[in-house]
Design a protein around this motif. Structure first.
Motif, PDB file in Angstrom:
ATOM      1  N   MET A 173       5.189  -1.363  13.988  1.00 46.43           N
ATOM      2  CA  MET A 173       4.374  -2.362  13.281  1.00 46.43           C
ATOM      3  C   MET A 173       3.489  -1.732  12.210  1.00 46.43           C
ATOM      4  O   MET A 173       2.740  -2.442  11.544  1.00 46.43           O
ATOM      5  N   GLY A 174       3.584  -0.407  12.055  1.00 46.08           N
ATOM      6  CA  GLY A 174       2.677   0.271  11.143  1.00 46.08           C
ATOM      7  C   GLY A 174       2.758  -0.214   9.714  1.00 46.08           C
ATOM      8  O   GLY A 174       1.743  -0.319   9.023  1.00 46.08           O
ATOM      9  N   TYR A 175       3.962  -0.515   9.253  1.00 46.66           N
ATOM     10  CA  TYR A 175       4.113  -0.917   7.849  1.00 46.66           C
ATOM     11  C   TYR A 175       3.444  -2.256   7.584  1.00 46.66           C
ATOM     12  O   TYR A 175       3.036  -2.544   6.452  1.00 46.66           O
ATOM     13  N   LEU A 176       3.331  -3.111   8.610  1.00 42.60           N
ATOM     14  CA  LEU A 176       2.657  -4.400   8.417  1.00 42.60           C
ATOM     15  C   LEU A 176       1.147  -4.249   8.302  1.00 42.60           C
ATOM     16  O   LEU A 176       0.472  -5.127   7.754  1.00 42.60           O
ATOM     17  N   ARG A 177       0.607  -3.163   8.815  1.00 47.02           N
ATOM     18  CA  ARG A 177      -0.838  -2.959   8.811  1.00 47.02           C
ATOM     19  C   ARG A 177      -1.296  -2.052   7.680  1.00 47.02           C
ATOM     20  O   ARG A 177      -2.484  -1.764   7.559  1.00 47.02           O
ATOM     21  N   ARG A 178      -0.362  -1.578   6.879  1.00 43.44           N
ATOM     22  CA  ARG A 178      -0.745  -0.736   5.754  1.00 43.44           C
ATOM     23  C   ARG A 178      -1.418  -1.577   4.675  1.00 43.44           C
ATOM     24  O   ARG A 178      -1.020  -2.716   4.419  1.00 43.44           O
ATOM     25  N   THR A 180      -3.908  -6.295   4.102  1.00 40.61           N
ATOM     26  CA  THR A 180      -2.711  -5.652   4.616  1.00 40.61           C
ATOM     27  C   THR A 180      -1.498  -6.550   4.406  1.00 40.61           C
ATOM     28  O   THR A 180      -1.620  -7.728   4.042  1.00 40.61           O
ATOM     29  N   THR A 181      -0.325  -5.982   4.667  1.00 38.75           N
ATOM     30  CA  THR A 181       0.902  -6.766   4.525  1.00 38.75           C
ATOM     31  C   THR A 181       0.917  -7.962   5.468  1.00 38.75           C
ATOM     32  O   THR A 181       1.304  -9.070   5.090  1.00 38.75           O
TER      33      THR A 181
END
Length: 701
Positions: free
Chosen positions: A94-99, A111-112
């Motif tokens: 889920m890291g890319y959604l919280r970038r 964030t995304t």
């Protein structure tokens, strides 16, 4: 499939179904297709439910079900020890959604995931407005058969449909500010991090409501019907109620901008309490059927607010306070051992001697594992309220009456699973990182062989006296604090002084103990984070009681008069019945459950030692840097001083610091001034910073 995954899947399916209803409710076939709505009306709008049956079943019940299932999910999750590998894998997935995707001044760090939610919300509002308007064009409402021109009819229709669309925003506006929410943690959100959503949704509510109100004013002015401004129809919409609600909303809106909140918090706080009146007159304005669409948010928020009211009626035992030279204040309360909280939690504090109404949020700096009997907060006295607190604590008083609400924990502490952490703070923004470092200390002592993330703390202060905040990194108790297993690097920057102060300028830390009276109680468990099953029982019982009371009054009082025609029974009185039964159900069930739970906790607290021992250090790294040159006797403090390097006369170069971070999994947390957080987020959002995982902690609202 595990029980947690199954519960989450059920909640997801129910939520998707709920959103599907919101999508189709404005479409033509829902209202005019003879195979859809008439069937629902016949089956659901029975004599014991009335004309609101369809909306109760389709739009109220699903979210109430999700809230109960969320309580069961959180209860099971709190009892399970998930392996770190699972948490780490989920975090990376889920890291890319919280970038950070956007860093904009008015919106802050976006964030995304936040952008996806925002686009979905705007799309739903636009869809509702567009479909309602399309249906109104095909099936025009001519009012009292006036010979208005086509453009006037459509102008009135646009104004009306804007009001319909605002109801969508109303349906979501209360969820982000429900502190004991079982819904927000399901998507990894907390009360603190959701304030942003509340602000965004509130802006949509205000804009659409303003356009709706002004549109009708203009329409009535053009058609010489201004007398309708004073209409309170017994069988239809009350225009006066809508106008009163809009006035309250406007007062809240103009005092809620960031500048007003920072400069005159009291004005913002007191004006925002008008939300109760604004909501009351709004539901009177729209009637029972439309109220059922927004009822879940109002119901859960009211239940949450009453539980917090019950908790705040008790005086909390203040054990001691530490006054640091830089203007920082640490307050330590006694708590029941049954109260459990996570790191970076927050606590709302009220001091009746200063203001009986004001509640201010503060970051909890203590650690539940290291300090099972106490809970501490820290703040810098900058505003008028905190200045008065500092003055009271500095005086000769031996007791201060304090009430608290909380603590409220974060939805996730997965950032502890990173290989390394970079904690960046400015001024009092260091407070959430104190609890993080204390948790790492606990983990290093409890699990000698476990993986402990490397920690680099970058903290900027204005003056050298502020370095005493580093004293708070270690708790004041007899707990052993072995730092030998921690890779800790502290880089402290003093921005407004070019050299260390002399010995003569050193000020000592003042520690002040307070007496207590029998009326002062420890912070006790709250039905929520420490009792999810209790909260689920309260939600279920209060909603069932509400439904039973509503069915009884509908069948034996409303239906004999109205016969489901929605034309005979008083439009306002009907919705007042709904609001009255909602409040009665919540008050009755919450009071019984809270009193029973409190008596149970009181019996357990009798076994707890009431006199909390306190160890006051004679020297510390903060006072040592602030002009002190004496040798430290405490081994943990010696280790802390050795890990700390102080830089004078400059600011940290975040680009250089973050660019030099080694490793493929670096968690970056920022707390402090808005500009600092946005600067750090902007660096982490760069394409080349793939190893940096920005974790947004918002403590400024």
């Amino acid at each position: 499939m595990s029980s947690l995954a199954l519960l989450k899947l059920i909640c997801l399916v129910v939520f998707i179904g709920w959103m599907f209803i919101w999508v189709v409710i404005s479409m033509e076939f829902y209202k005019y297709d003879h195979k859809w709505t008439p069937t629902l009306m016949e089956k659901l709008n029975a004599t014991y439910i009335g004309g609101q049956g369809t909306n109760l079943f389709l739009l109220t019940f699903p979210m109430m079900l999700i809230s109960v299932l969320g309580c069961i999910y959180l209860h099971i999750k709190s009892k399970k020890e998930l392996p770190s590998e699972t948490s780490s894998a989920s975090q990376k997935h889920m890291g890319y959604l919280r970038r950070p995707l956007l860093v904009l001044g008015p919106l802050g760090v976006v964030t995304t995931m936040e952008l996806i939610f925002a686009i979905m919300g705007i799309a739903l509002v636009c869809w509702q407005f567009g479909n309602y308007f399309y249906v109104s064009v095909k099936h025009p409402y001519m009012g009292s058969m006036r010979k208005d021109s086509v453009w006037l009819v459509r102008f009135r229709s646009v104004s009306l449909r804007l009001g319909y669309a605002s109801n969508v925003a109303w349906a979501f506006v209360f969820f982000p500010v429900t502190r004991f929410s079982s819904i927000l943690p399901l998507v990894g959100l907390t009360y603190e991090s959701s304030i942003k959503y509340h602000i965004w949704i509130g802006q949509v509510v205000m804009i659409l409501s303003a356009l709706h109100t002004v549109g009708f004013f203009v329409y009535w002015l053009i058609t010489n019907q201004l007398i309708l401004l004073l209409e309170w129809s017994p069988t239809w919409v009350s225009n006066v109620a809508g106008e009163i609600s809009w006035v309250f909303l406007f007062a809240m809106w103009v005092t809620s901008f960031a500048y007003t909140r920072r400069k005159t918090f009291e004005l913002f706080f007191y004006t925002h309490q008008l939300y109760a009146l604004a909501t009351f007159f709004y539901v009177v304005h729209i009637g029972v059927s439309w109220t059922c669409q927004i009822l879940p948010g109002i119901f859960l928020f009211t239940l949450d607010r009453y539980l917090r009211f019950l908790q705040s009626r008790s005086n909390t035992r203040l054990i001691y306070a530490r006054l640091l030279p830089g203007g920082t204040v640490e307050m330590t309360f006694q708590k029941s051992r049954g109260v459990h909280y996570d790191i970076t939690s927050s606590l709302f504090v009220n001091v009746p001697k200063i203001s009986k109404l004001q509640w201010h949020p503060f970051t909890v700096i203590s650690n539940d594992n290291l300090e099972p009997d106490t809970l501490s907060i820290a703040f810098t006295w900058e505003g008028s309220w905190t200045t008065k607190i500092h003055k009271e604590l500095s005086s000769s008083i031996d007791r201060l009456q304090v009430s608290v609400e909380g603590p409220y924990g974060p939805g996730s502490t997965s950032f502890l699973e990173h290989e390394s952490l970079v904690l960046i703070s400015g001024g009092s923004g260091i407070t959430p990182f104190i609890s993080i470092i204390r948790e790492i200390i606990h983990r290093s002592n409890a699990h000698k062989g476990g993986q402990i993330p490397r920690v680099q703390l970058i903290c900027a202060f204005k003056h050298a006296s502020d370095l005493t905040m580093l004293d708070l990194l270690l708790p004041v108790n007899n707990t052993p604090n072995d730092l030998s297993n921690i890779q800790l690097d502290i880089q402290a920057y003093v921005t407004r002084e070019n050299q260390p102060p002399t010995d003569d300028s050193q000020k000592l830390i003042q520690t002040k103990c307070f007496k207590s009276i029998p009326q002062d109680k420890p912070i006790t468990q709250v039905l929520g984070p420490n009792g999810w099953l209790y909260l689920g029982f309260i939600i279920t019982s209060s909603f069932i009681l509400f439904f039973i009371l509503l069915a009884l009054v509908t069948q034996y009082h409303i239906y004999p008069i109205d016969h489901n025609t929605n034309e005979t029974y008083n439009f306002t009185v009907w919705v007042l019945w709904d609001m009255f039964f909602m409040c009665v159900s919540i008050i009755a069930v919450c009071s019984i459950a809270f009193l029973w739970h409190k008596s149970k906790i009181a019996a357990e607290d009798q076994k707890q030692i009431q006199n909390v021992e306190m160890l006051t250090p004679t020297s510390s790294p903060g006072s040592w840097f602030h002009g002190g040159g004496t040798e430290l006797e405490s081994v943990p403090y010696q280790s802390l001083v050795q890990a700390t390097q102080v830089h004078y006369g400059g600011r940290p170069n975040f680009q250089k610091i973050l660019g030099g971070c080694k490793g493929s999994d670096v968690g970056v947390l920022a707390s402090g001034p808005r500009g600092l957080r946005q600067n750090v987020a902007r660096i982490c959002s760069c394409v080349g910073a793939t190893n940096l995982h920005f974790e947004y902690l918002s403590y400024s609202w």
